[in-house]
Motif scaffolding. Structure first.
Motif, PDB file in Angstrom:
ATOM      1  N   PHE A 107     -29.216 -14.170  73.132  1.00 45.45           N
ATOM      2  CA  PHE A 107     -28.445 -13.088  73.749  1.00 45.45           C
ATOM      3  C   PHE A 107     -27.210 -12.770  72.931  1.00 45.45           C
ATOM      4  O   PHE A 107     -26.651 -13.636  72.275  1.00 45.45           O
ATOM      5  N   VAL A 108     -26.757 -11.524  73.032  1.00 44.92           N
ATOM      6  CA  VAL A 108     -25.488 -11.113  72.457  1.00 44.92           C
ATOM      7  C   VAL A 108     -24.438 -11.326  73.545  1.00 44.92           C
ATOM      8  O   VAL A 108     -24.536 -10.740  74.629  1.00 44.92           O
ATOM      9  N   ILE A 109     -23.467 -12.192  73.276  1.00 46.24           N
ATOM     10  CA  ILE A 109     -22.409 -12.463  74.239  1.00 46.24           C
ATOM     11  C   ILE A 109     -21.377 -11.342  74.112  1.00 46.24           C
ATOM     12  O   ILE A 109     -20.761 -11.181  73.066  1.00 46.24           O
ATOM     13  N   SER A 110     -21.219 -10.557  75.180  1.00 46.06           N
ATOM     14  CA  SER A 110     -20.345  -9.392  75.123  1.00 46.06           C
ATOM     15  C   SER A 110     -19.739  -9.131  76.496  1.00 46.06           C
ATOM     16  O   SER A 110     -20.359  -9.405  77.523  1.00 46.06           O
ATOM     17  N   TRP A 111     -18.533  -8.564  76.477  1.00 41.62           N
ATOM     18  CA  TRP A 111     -17.888  -8.169  77.726  1.00 41.62           C
ATOM     19  C   TRP A 111     -18.653  -7.046  78.406  1.00 41.62           C
ATOM     20  O   TRP A 111     -18.528  -6.855  79.611  1.00 41.62           O
ATOM     21  N   TRP A 112     -19.459  -6.300  77.667  1.00 41.39           N
ATOM     22  CA  TRP A 112     -20.241  -5.215  78.251  1.00 41.39           C
ATOM     23  C   TRP A 112     -21.194  -5.736  79.322  1.00 41.39           C
ATOM     24  O   TRP A 112     -21.529  -5.015  80.261  1.00 41.39           O
ATOM     25  N   ALA A 113     -21.610  -6.979  79.203  1.00 41.44           N
ATOM     26  CA  ALA A 113     -22.546  -7.555  80.175  1.00 41.44           C
ATOM     27  C   ALA A 113     -21.937  -7.660  81.571  1.00 41.44           C
ATOM     28  O   ALA A 113     -22.665  -7.795  82.552  1.00 41.44           O
ATOM     29  N   LEU A 114     -20.623  -7.587  81.682  1.00 38.22           N
ATOM     30  CA  LEU A 114     -19.960  -7.656  82.986  1.00 38.22           C
ATOM     31  C   LEU A 114     -19.909  -6.306  83.692  1.00 38.22           C
ATOM     32  O   LEU A 114     -19.567  -6.245  84.878  1.00 38.22           O
ATOM     33  N   LEU A 155     -29.264  -0.047  80.436  1.00 39.76           N
ATOM     34  CA  LEU A 155     -28.635   0.571  79.278  1.00 39.76           C
ATOM     35  C   LEU A 155     -28.012  -0.486  78.365  1.00 39.76           C
ATOM     36  O   LEU A 155     -28.173  -0.445  77.136  1.00 39.76           O
ATOM     37  N   ILE A 156     -27.328  -1.447  78.945  1.00 36.77           N
ATOM     38  CA  ILE A 156     -26.710  -2.522  78.161  1.00 36.77           C
ATOM     39  C   ILE A 156     -27.778  -3.387  77.509  1.00 36.77           C
ATOM     40  O   ILE A 156     -27.643  -3.795  76.345  1.00 36.77           O
ATOM     41  N   ALA A 157     -28.869  -3.674  78.220  1.00 37.01           N
ATOM     42  CA  ALA A 157     -29.952  -4.476  77.644  1.00 37.01           C
ATOM     43  C   ALA A 157     -30.552  -3.773  76.430  1.00 37.01           C
ATOM     44  O   ALA A 157     -30.872  -4.425  75.429  1.00 37.01           O
ATOM     45  N   CYS A 158     -30.675  -2.459  76.504  1.00 35.14           N
ATOM     46  CA  CYS A 158     -31.267  -1.712  75.385  1.00 35.14           C
ATOM     47  C   CYS A 158     -30.290  -1.506  74.232  1.00 35.14           C
ATOM     48  O   CYS A 158     -30.684  -1.602  73.071  1.00 35.14           O
ATOM     49  N   THR A 159     -29.013  -1.243  74.543  1.00 37.39           N
ATOM     50  CA  THR A 159     -28.056  -0.952  73.477  1.00 37.39           C
ATOM     51  C   THR A 159     -27.392  -2.203  72.910  1.00 37.39           C
ATOM     52  O   THR A 159     -27.423  -2.427  71.701  1.00 37.39           O
ATOM     53  N   VAL A 160     -26.827  -3.029  73.764  1.00 34.44           N
ATOM     54  CA  VAL A 160     -26.089  -4.209  73.291  1.00 34.44           C
ATOM     55  C   VAL A 160     -27.038  -5.352  72.924  1.00 34.44           C
ATOM     56  O   VAL A 160     -26.899  -5.973  71.873  1.00 34.44           O
ATOM     57  N   GLN A 161     -28.023  -5.624  73.784  1.00 38.61           N
ATOM     58  CA  GLN A 161     -28.935  -6.744  73.548  1.00 38.61           C
ATOM     59  C   GLN A 161     -30.084  -6.380  72.610  1.00 38.61           C
ATOM     60  O   GLN A 161     -30.790  -7.263  72.145  1.00 38.61           O
ATOM     61  N   GLY A 162     -30.315  -5.098  72.393  1.00 41.00           N
ATOM     62  CA  GLY A 162     -31.356  -4.678  71.466  1.00 41.00           C
ATOM     63  C   GLY A 162     -32.772  -4.766  72.019  1.00 41.00           C
ATOM     64  O   GLY A 162     -33.739  -4.819  71.255  1.00 41.00           O
ATOM     65  N   GLU A 163     -32.921  -4.780  73.330  1.00 39.79           N
ATOM     66  CA  GLU A 163     -34.251  -4.819  73.946  1.00 39.79           C
ATOM     67  C   GLU A 163     -34.864  -3.423  73.933  1.00 39.79           C
ATOM     68  O   GLU A 163     -34.167  -2.436  74.127  1.00 39.79           O
ATOM     69  N   SER A 164     -36.149  -3.349  73.726  1.00 39.66           N
ATOM     70  CA  SER A 164     -36.825  -2.059  73.846  1.00 39.66           C
ATOM     71  C   SER A 164     -37.102  -1.792  75.322  1.00 39.66           C
ATOM     72  O   SER A 164     -37.083  -2.710  76.146  1.00 39.66           O
ATOM     73  N   ALA A 165     -37.380  -0.549  75.644  1.00 43.39           N
ATOM     74  CA  ALA A 165     -37.687  -0.198  77.031  1.00 43.39           C
ATOM     75  C   ALA A 165     -38.940  -0.934  77.501  1.00 43.39           C
ATOM     76  O   ALA A 165     -39.009  -1.385  78.651  1.00 43.39           O
ATOM     77  N   ALA A 166     -39.918  -1.108  76.620  1.00 43.14           N
ATOM     78  CA  ALA A 166     -41.149  -1.815  76.981  1.00 43.14           C
ATOM     79  C   ALA A 166     -40.861  -3.292  77.264  1.00 43.14           C
ATOM     80  O   ALA A 166     -41.378  -3.854  78.236  1.00 43.14           O
ATOM     81  N   GLU A 167     -40.031  -3.928  76.426  1.00 47.04           N
ATOM     82  CA  GLU A 167     -39.664  -5.335  76.659  1.00 47.04           C
ATOM     83  C   GLU A 167     -38.890  -5.486  77.968  1.00 47.04           C
ATOM     84  O   GLU A 167     -39.098  -6.446  78.708  1.00 47.04           O
ATOM     85  N   LEU A 168     -38.023  -4.551  78.219  1.00 45.69           N
ATOM     86  CA  LEU A 168     -37.220  -4.582  79.440  1.00 45.69           C
ATOM     87  C   LEU A 168     -38.107  -4.465  80.675  1.00 45.69           C
ATOM     88  O   LEU A 168     -37.959  -5.232  81.634  1.00 45.69           O
ATOM     89  N   LEU A 169     -39.047  -3.555  80.636  1.00 42.63           N
ATOM     90  CA  LEU A 169     -39.976  -3.382  81.749  1.00 42.63           C
ATOM     91  C   LEU A 169     -40.838  -4.635  81.925  1.00 42.63           C
ATOM     92  O   LEU A 169     -41.042  -5.102  83.048  1.00 42.63           O
TER      93      LEU A 169
END
Length: 172
Positions: free
Chosen positions: A92-99, A128-142
């Motif tokens: 994971f990317v540790i970021s304040w955005w996750a809050l 949105l944060i999972a896709c932008t900050v964490q770099g997950e694709s929409a398919a991985e997220l789903l």
């Protein structure tokens, strides 16, 4: 509980702290199902009920906070495996955005925005944060939302394995 277990904290004390938080959240949160059920059944104002329940929970909450502060000094968390933080940073990317999704779920009900809108905005923010900050694709997220998260590294499996709408083997 997994963090308490790995840090050498008495599991009974950790369970007590967790349950205290659950009871407090259930009584004092406008997002709690019991608070919404009571307001709907009695045809009363949700926020008025939550305010009343908060007032009656204030003394037990202060007592619990004092007791758990005292107990935490006598049962400190020992980091027995400093590699956990490195393993978390690997996945994971540790970021304040996750809050931000948490802030939405905390602030929206306080601003008396309906809970369902808070849930929708919080979920959309998390995606949105999972896709932008964490770099997950929409398919991985789903896939993760439906089948749960199973890290590649077995070290973190005991802590992270699971979730999702459908129980699925870790081989996915």
């Amino acid at each position: 509980m997994a963090i308490a277990r790995s840090g050498g904290v008495n599991e009974l004390l950790a369970a007590g702290a967790i349950l205290s938080g659950v009871y407090f959240g259930d009584r004092c949160s406008p997002t709690a199902s019991s608070a919404n059920l009571i307001a709907a059944l009695t045809k009363t104002d949700l926020y008025g009920n939550v305010g009343q329940m908060f007032r009656t929970a204030l003394i037990p909450t202060v007592v619990c906070i004092a007791a758990y502060c005292f107990l935490s000094f006598n049962n400190p968390l020992y980091i027995s495996n400093a590699g956990y933080l490195a393993e978390i940073k690997k996945d994971f990317v540790i970021s304040w955005w996750a809050l931000l999704p948490v802030a939405v779920m905390f602030c929206f009900p306080l601003m008396r925005i309906r809970v369902k809108y808070a849930l929708i905005v919080s979920s959309a923010t998390a995606c949105l944060i999972a896709c932008t900050v964490q770099g997950e694709s929409a398919a991985e997220l789903l896939h993760t939302a439906v089948f749960g998260y199973y890290p590649q590294d077995a070290v973190m499996g005991d802590i992270w394995n699971g979730g999702g709408l459908v129980r699925w083997p870790a081989s996915s």
